[in-house]
Enzyme design. Sequence first.
Site, PDB file in Angstrom:
ATOM      1  CG  HIS A  90      -2.008  -0.963   1.234  1.00 44.00           C
ATOM      2  ND1 HIS A  90      -2.915  -1.034   0.196  1.00 44.00           N
ATOM      3  CD2 HIS A  90      -2.393  -1.906   2.133  1.00 44.00           C
ATOM      4  CE1 HIS A  90      -3.806  -1.975   0.452  1.00 44.00           C
ATOM      5  NE2 HIS A  90      -3.511  -2.535   1.614  1.00 44.00           N
ATOM      6  N   GLY A  91       0.397   2.352  -0.492  1.00 41.68           N
ATOM      7  CA  GLY A  91       1.244   3.528  -0.533  1.00 41.68           C
ATOM      8  C   GLY A  91       0.465   4.819  -0.434  1.00 41.68           C
ATOM      9  CB  CYS A 138      -2.413   3.505  -3.950  1.00 42.83           C
ATOM     10  SG  CYS A 138      -3.606   2.299  -4.563  1.00 42.83           S
ATOM     11  NE  ARG A 139       3.680   8.003  -7.032  1.00 42.37           N
ATOM     12  CZ  ARG A 139       4.408   8.697  -7.900  1.00 42.37           C
ATOM     13  NH1 ARG A 139       4.212   8.493  -9.202  1.00 42.37           N
ATOM     14  NH2 ARG A 139       5.287   9.578  -7.503  1.00 42.37           N
ATOM     15  CD  GLU A 244       6.822  10.368 -10.513  1.00 43.92           C
ATOM     16  OE1 GLU A 244       7.238  10.573  -9.362  1.00 43.92           O
ATOM     17  OE2 GLU A 244       5.617  10.272 -10.792  1.00 43.92           O
TER      18      GLU A 244
END
Length: 258
Positions: A90-91, A138-139, A244
């Site tokens: 998860h993020g 996820c961000r 990135e």
Amino acid sequence: SSQIYPIHLPRETRTRRALLICNIEFEHLSWRNGAEVDVAGMTKLLEGLGYMVDVHCNLTSQGMAAVMKDFAGRKEHCTSDSTFLVFMSHGVRAGLCGTKSRDETTDILSLDTIYETFNNKCCRALLGKPKVVIIQSCRGRNVGSVLVSDSADPALPASSSAQAVPAGLEDDAIFEVHLESDFATLHSSTPDTVSWRSSATGSLFIQHLIEEFRNHACNSDLQEIFRKTQHSFGKFPRQLPAQERTTMLRKFYFFPGH
């Protein structure tokens, strides 16, 4: 060619190593069902590319940082030409959730920690060698799509040109290198947006990434494979992988000469 990262050692004596960290079970967050499929798929892919894969699952942010530090110190990097650093969890916008995370501020591994651990000051054995960072998380909570019309967008301002370095400057440094270089990073989604995962078949990003590597690693450089992975999401507007913090100075071919 000076534009391609060198691979000096034959496969028989080369000691490529990869690190894979995957958090599936969490104390306070939902479990990432299906992530075990991602672990198996990425492990098989990396082994096929000649890497011995160190797999670690279900770590706190401190545990992830400790594992990275140990991996950065492995002597095998001295006789390797590159490494893979794969993270699945998860993020949030700022980083990756550890297994004790409750929200966006507790038990979070900052993305900066990855680059600080493997930069040219802290990991000299990988100096000048490609460090491939793959992040499945996820961000944020936003969906990555938007409805657009056919109206013309306003023109974007022209970007400023890079500042030229004055000629004739010298310094007394014995040996000076970039603090951070030779990283290639591909996130599963753009900032503030979610990534999608099936409990049966695993993460959509990992599925696409593995397919593009299998189809094109024989004749395409790393960043072209990244671009092909991004292109494969063209008909799925809810998610778009993003390159990135990439500081590659050359092209990286896994099988140069083929």
